[in-house]
Design an enzyme around this catalytic site. Structure first.
Site, PDB file in Angstrom:
ATOM      1  N   GLY A  26       0.807  -1.203   0.000  1.00  0.00           N
ATOM      2  CA  GLY A  26       0.000   0.000   0.000  1.00  0.00           C
ATOM      3  C   GLY A  26       0.842   1.255   0.000  1.00  0.00           C
ATOM      4  CB  VAL A  30      10.057  -5.032  -2.461  1.00  0.00           C
ATOM      5  CG1 VAL A  30      11.384  -5.764  -2.346  1.00  0.00           C
ATOM      6  CG2 VAL A  30       9.665  -4.459  -1.109  1.00  0.00           C
ATOM      7  CG  ASP A 138       6.556  -8.276  13.267  1.00  0.00           C
ATOM      8  OD1 ASP A 138       5.771  -9.031  13.892  1.00  0.00           O
ATOM      9  OD2 ASP A 138       6.407  -8.011  12.063  1.00  0.00           O
TER      10      ASP A 138
END
Length: 742
Positions: A26, A30, A138
């Protein structure tokens, strides 16, 4: 999949020639690229519409800095970056190898010394990250690449300096739910110990092929993370103990990375890499420089070896076909059980809000911040005609769309290469609590003659409410760290009391109305001079969130219950701790004084109500609740009865005998709040089902259901005259309801 460059894609970013797309998000793209010397690189580019936002540039620069600080030995090394370019970009080294998630899902779990080597490599990576003053936040299987020389940790989009106090809204929680630590799920301070908890979860996945805390609903996952650890028969004893140590609920009790490395280095050389059943998968990743094709393949997987575990397309073997049970030291013949994809690896952005227990798990979280809404929440109740439209405050969001929106982490898995990128954007309004002008009456209005409830609104969740003894004032606590005091007749906000540094969970007036007590997630209880609107005292001693408070009938004591598992009594005159009430084995959700002031009751997640002697601090009695959680408590005005709320029921007790008198049924979700009317004839209960129910105590039946809140109800309080009832809800409103007594 790897895709050709599209029309409009740049041919070059900085000195790097782009050759194909790896994935689109969004807020970013890459690309696969080559350096001027022909080396393969991965280039992450921020989309122009976000590149023009200074906040995005700052966050992106922070990600680059974090990755550079750790270096390349344990991560995908940052080769080059320009956060000030138009658009901003970052180039990292290409690491040949599958993600841990891909490897385990396709080839089966790791075992024995292969698992120990993985564990040691991951601990080394975390140690390097923490040594740079960072917390990853994360840490999960898809953020670990299995390279030929060992595991590498990738994606520093959510990494944060230990001393950072900026860049994230206070209380925001970031990460992937199934791999979060307990402190991440409720918005607490997150440090290196949080990554250690996630490490334990990652190792359990690597050994079993399944996420140990996975469940059918988000609420259940939260409950499992903060509940007893699951059994792990697949792990050898030493690693099982290590994982359990990582899963300590108290972050201070978890081992450090240095302690983990010391344990893993005992009797283990680390020479067992790569794992035999993964060697061909890891070795099949071709360097990009080996091909000159304009759209090269990052990985070519040969046919699976005949001796290896079955491929996903093959039927899974029947466990009954094996005569021998698989041991912890050899691989299982079955592939990992499939996990619900929408819950397992989808990162979420969590905006800190009061937490509500999940509807079905056996052990809900405390009524605290950080509750995750179910994937398919109940439809919001329609706003009644007297309530104007309002913008809802941010809630927990599970962002699982293919086209990521603000706050989603996009992980692109293509033929064994995982490239992750993250850009965060969110804002939380800081608008103070304010009366709703369309419903607030004039100064001359009688609050007892309203036909509809009056509404005080806030752009943050309202979690506590209390009337003053005379009924002229109303105090409320919210996620904005403030206590708000309103004039009941006019609806005007008279005072805003500042001092707490975290959510204000509970408020209570002294019997003479001169003082106001407040309890907060900052682990303090504070006393305020109501007339002067000044802080009078701070009581410190709890080591975790203060979940509830109560004034004694004579005003000499304040009781508090905390997530630290204790209730405490405080001397108002001296400002000292009178007694620490120990006996509960889990969070203390609720406290209440008996009307004569001789006893204080405490309710806990351990499923008990304990009655304590106020003078001595000694335990008098223990009531075993029929449900596992005691979430709310209240004494009847004459002190003969005690009521508590739990799963979806309200339970009435005889105090003298300790016998259960009646169970009121009607709510469909957790009952967070209970209160008796001043005459004891009615009992009010507020629930996660978004309703307040009034019960006729003598007839033991439902009297009225009050509907209008669109989110869970956290607190209820009767006006001293018993003709109105105030309720505080996660929907950001405090409502004052007229009560018909006939």
């Amino acid at each position: 999949m790897i895709e050709p460059l599209q029309p409009g894609d740049p041919g070059r970013i900085g000195p790097y020639r782009l050759v194909s797309r790896l994935g689109a998000g969004g807020m970013g793209q890459v690309f696969l690229a080559r350096s001027p010397g022909g080396r393969p690189v991965v280039v992450k580019v921020i989309l122009p519409e976000y590149a023009n936002d200074d906040e995005y540039r700052i966050r992106f620069a922070r990600e680059v800095e974090a990755a550079r600080r750790v270096g390349g030995f344990h991560t995908a090394q940052v080769i080059d970056a320009d956060p000030t370019a138009d658009p901003p970009w970052m180039a990292t080294a290409y690491i040949p190898g599958p993600s841990l998630r891909k490897a385990v899902t396709e080839r089966g779990p790791l075992y024995g010394n292969n698992l120990r080597t993985l564990a040691a490599g991951l601990v080394e990576g975390l140690a390097a990250i923490h040594a740079c003053g960072l917390v990853h936040r994360d840490f999960k299987p898809s953020n670990i690449v299995l390279a030929a020389d060992g595991p590498r940790v990738i994606d520093f989009g959510v990494a944060r300096p230990l001393d950072s106090s900026v860049m994230t809204q206070s209380g925001a929680v970031i990460g992937t739910l199934a791999y979060m630590s307990p402190e991440q799920t409720d918005g607490s301070q997150v440090g290196p110990a949080s990554d250690v908890f996630s490490l334990g979860t990652v190792l359990a996945f690597a050994a079993t092929g399944r996420s140990p805390f996975m469940a059918d609903s988000i609420g259940e996952i939260i409950a499992r993370i903060s509940g007893p650890p699951p059994e792990l028969p697949e792990l050898p004893d030493d690693l099982r103990e290590l994982v359990y140590a990582c899963w300590e609920q108290n972050p201070d009790l978890r081992p450090t990375t240095a302690e983990l490395l010391a344990q893993l280095s005992t009797d283990h050389t680390g020479d067992d890499w790569p794992p035999p059943h993964l060697s061909d998968l890891i070795g099949s990743m071709l360097p990009l420089g080996a091909t000159t094709s304009p759209n090269p393949s990052l990985a070519i997987e040969p046919p699976p070896p005949s001796h290896g575990p079955p491929r996903p397309s093959e039927p899974l073997p029947d466990p009954g076909d094996d005569a021998d049970e698989p041991s912890a030291e050899k691989p299982s013949r079955t592939l990992p059980e499939p996990e619900p994809p929408e819950l397992e690896e989808k990162p979420i952005q969590v905006i800190h809000e009061p937490e509500r227990p999940a509807p079905t798990p056996p052990r809900p979280r405390e009524p605290a911040r950080g509750a995750i809404k179910p994937k398919n929440p109940r439809p919001a109740a329609p706003q009644p005609p007297w309530s104007p439209p309002r913008v809802q405050p941010p809630r927990w969001k599970q962002l699982i769309t293919k086209k990521p929106v603000a706050g989603i982490l996009t992980a692109v898995a293509t033929a064994g290469l995982v490239v992750s990128f993250l850009v965060w954007q969110w804002t939380l309004p800081e608008t103070p609590l304010r009366p709703d002008s369309s419903t607030a009456p004039s100064e001359s209005a009688d609050p007892h003659e309203l036909n509809e409830p009056r509404i005080l609104t806030t752009d943050r969740e309202a979690v506590a409410v209390a009337f003053s003894p005379g009924g002229s004032l109303l105090a409320g606590g919210s996620g904005d760290k403030l206590i708000h005091v309103w004039d009941v007749a006019s609806g005007d906000e008279l005072h805003t009391l500042e001092g707490h540094t975290d959510w204000v969970r509970a408020v209570a007036f002294s019997p003479d109305g001169a003082l106001l007590a407040s309890g907060s997630d900052d682990a303090t209880v504070r006393l305020w001079d109501v007339a002067a609107a000044e802080e009078r005292a701070v009581f410190e001693g709890h080591t975790h969130y203060v979940l509830d408070i109560a004034f004694s009938p004579d005003g000499s004591m304040v009781a508090s219950g905390s997530r630290d598992g204790t209730a405490r009594l405080w001397n108002v005159a001296t400002g000292t701790e009178h007694a620490v009430l120990k006996g509960h084995t889990d969070y203390v959700y609720a406290v209440a004084f008996s009307p004569d002031g001789s006893m204080v009751a405490s309710g806990s997640r351990d499923g008990t109500i304990r009655l304590w002697d106020v003078a001595t601090g000694k335990e008098r009695d223990v009531l075993q609740a029929p449900a596992e959680n005691v979430v709310s408590l209240a004494f009847s005005p004459d002190g003969s009865m005690l009521v508590h709320g739990s799963d979806s029921t309200v339970h009435l007790w005889d105090v003298a005998s300790g016998e259960a008198l009646h169970t009121f049924e009607g709510h469909t979700d957790w009952v967070r709040a209970v209160a008796f009317s001043p005459d004891g004839a009615l009992l009010a209960s507020g629930s996660d089902d978004r309703t307040i129910r009034l019960w006729d105590v003598a007839a033991q039946e439902e009297h009225t259901t009050l509907e209008g809140h669109t989110e869970p109800v956290h607190s209820v309080a009767f006006h001293p005259e018993g003709t109105t009832l105030a309720s505080a809800s996660e929907d950001g409103t405090i409502r004052i309801w007229p009560i018909a007594t006939e």
